[in-house]
Design a protein around this motif. Structure first.
Motif, short mmCIF file in Angstrom:
data_model
loop_
_atom_site.label_atom_id
_atom_site.label_comp_id
_atom_site.label_asym_id
_atom_site.label_seq_id
_atom_site.Cartn_x
_atom_site.Cartn_y
_atom_site.Cartn_z
N UNK A 133 30.73 47.71 37.79
CA UNK A 133 31.63 48.65 37.11
C UNK A 133 32.56 47.93 36.15
N UNK A 134 33.10 46.81 36.62
CA UNK A 134 34.05 46.05 35.81
C UNK A 134 33.36 45.48 34.57
N UNK A 135 32.16 44.93 34.77
CA UNK A 135 31.42 44.34 33.64
C UNK A 135 31.10 45.40 32.59
N UNK B 288 31.53 45.07 46.72
CA UNK B 288 31.96 44.02 45.77
C UNK B 288 30.96 43.93 44.61
N UNK B 289 29.68 44.04 44.94
CA UNK B 289 28.66 44.04 43.87
C UNK B 289 28.85 45.23 42.94
N UNK B 290 29.14 46.38 43.54
CA UNK B 290 29.34 47.59 42.73
C UNK B 290 30.58 47.42 41.84
N UNK B 291 31.63 46.83 42.40
CA UNK B 291 32.85 46.58 41.62
C UNK B 291 32.57 45.66 40.44
N UNK B 292 31.78 44.62 40.69
CA UNK B 292 31.39 43.69 39.61
C UNK B 292 30.68 44.44 38.48
N UNK C 85 39.05 44.00 39.49
CA UNK C 85 37.91 43.26 40.04
C UNK C 85 38.40 42.17 41.01
N UNK C 86 39.52 41.53 40.67
CA UNK C 86 40.07 40.50 41.56
C UNK C 86 40.48 41.11 42.89
N UNK D 92 38.28 56.35 32.86
CA UNK D 92 37.39 56.72 33.96
C UNK D 92 36.94 55.52 34.80
N UNK D 93 36.56 54.38 34.17
CA UNK D 93 36.11 53.25 35.01
C UNK D 93 37.20 52.72 35.94
#
Lengths: 175, 204
Positions: free
Chosen positions: B155-157, B149-153, B184-185, B109-110
């Protein structure tokens, strides 16, 4: 009494847990082998030849991978109980399910497609949204009778995210 | 008449718009691949084609600089922007490729949520790149890319942290940690495009 494994001190707690899980997995395989001697299991048009890792539908072999076979057998042996996704993953894959892993849904979808092709007049695996799956052989006509007039069946493999939509959704069941 | 009214800079705008549209398409294909996985195996090939198309557009931009056309941005900015957009597509292609490389059985899901962020980021970049030609403000689109980008960070974390919950198959941890990091990249690369657009020298 007996010893399956041992570890000397000092040791890392994660290694202890990993070793316990490995022993548990081996034990499960032994259990599975014991059940394999129990003979064929017949449900709907399906016949499980457990000693041969084989499933027949109306007498013809269903082409299942090992994992698909293990998933189907696990569901079939659950006496019509709903098995949560996490339990299915733990018992078929042998590990805890990572959060959001869709493996169980993907493999149930694959198994369903194969069973639909091999035994088109029956429905075997039912979805319980937000929970997991239940095995219950049901003739296609019977499922049509249960369907309210004009109602459309929910999609068989709706996304897991959608399945989490409240308690009411948990009672929804599809083929 | 329309050919006569075209400015030399229009050739550059065309190519930048083609490049970012290609990146947006790659992100949409990745999302589709994850949502339909593993049913449509052709999607990986289509994503590879976007990577090749991205390379072709980047080369065309560099050729255009060599043709003596007067660019709307400094030569350094053209190089940087073309490279930054190309990086987005390269990372997306790496993510798609890793599914085959690692023999991934099913998506998580992520990963779908991260692909949705990528689609939205590339869409906002398309809006921003279009303003190079029109001269409109790109501020709102750029702010949105930074927010995404903050949201991606986040979610990835969260996704990587959840892999280390007890009892998860170590092979699942290894392959998905890598996939989440690549996603994330790709999202970070979108922010690099935004930074380059913000810092570009516009002299058309």
């Amino acid at each position: 009494m007996g010893v399956d494994d041992w570890i000397g001190k000092p040791c890392h707690p994660e290694e202890v847990v990993a070793r316990v899980e490995a022993v548990t997995r081996r034990h499960r395989r032994v259990e599975a082998d014991a059940v394999a001697e129990a003979g064929p299991l017949t449900m709907g048009e399906l016949e499980f030849r457990i000693d041969r890792y084989e499933v027949l539908a109306a007498g013809r072999p269903v082409d299942l991978t090992k994992r698909e076979y293990e998933l189907l057998l696990l569901l079939a042996r659950s006496d019509g109980r709903v098995l949560p996704r996490e339990d299915i993953y733990q018992r078929v894959w042998g590990y805890a399910m990572a959060r959001g892993d869709r493996s169980v849904d993907v493999f149930v979808r694959k198994v369903r497609h194969k069973l639909e092709a091999a035994s088109p007049d029956w429905r075997y695996v039912h979805t319980h949204f937000g929970i997991g799956y239940r095995f219950d052989p049901e003739p296609e006509d019977a499922s049509a009778l249960h369907q309210p007039v004009g109602a459309e069946a929910p999609e068989a493999d709706a996304p897991v995210v959608a399945a989490e939509d409240g308690a009411a959704a948990a009672s929804l069941v599809t083929k | 008449v329309s050919a006569l009214s075209r400015r030399p800079a229009d050739e550059f705008y065309d190519l930048f718009e083609a490049a970012i549209t290609n990146a947006e398409r790659a992100a949409k294909l990745l999302l589709q691949m994850l949502e339909e996985f593993p049913d449509d195996k052709d999607l990986v090939r289509q994503i590879l084609l976007t990577e090749q198309e991205g390379d072709r557009i980047t080369q065309a931009l560099i050729r255009q600089l060599g043709d003596g056309s007067r660019p709307p941005l400094s030569r350094a900015a053209i190089h940087k922007l073309a490279g930054a957009i190309d990086d987005v597509v390269d990372y997306i292609e790496e993510v798609a490729d890793s599914f085959g490389l690692y023999k991934v059985e099913a998506p998580m899901d992520p990963s779908v949520a991260l692909a949705q962020v990528l689609v939205e980021s590339t869409h906002q970049l398309s809006i921003a790149v279009a303003t190079l030609r029109t001269g409109d403000s790109m501020k709102d689109a750029i702010i949105e890319v930074h927010r995404l980008e903050n949201e991606g960070d986040r979610l990835s974390r969260d996704a990587i942290a959840s892999l280390f919950a007890g009892g998860v198959d170590p092979m699942v941890v290894i392959r998905w940690k890598d996939i989440f990091e690549h996603m994330e990249k790709a999202i970070d690369a979108c922010e690099d495009v935004a930074h380059t657009l913000e810092g570009g020298t516009f002299d058309a």
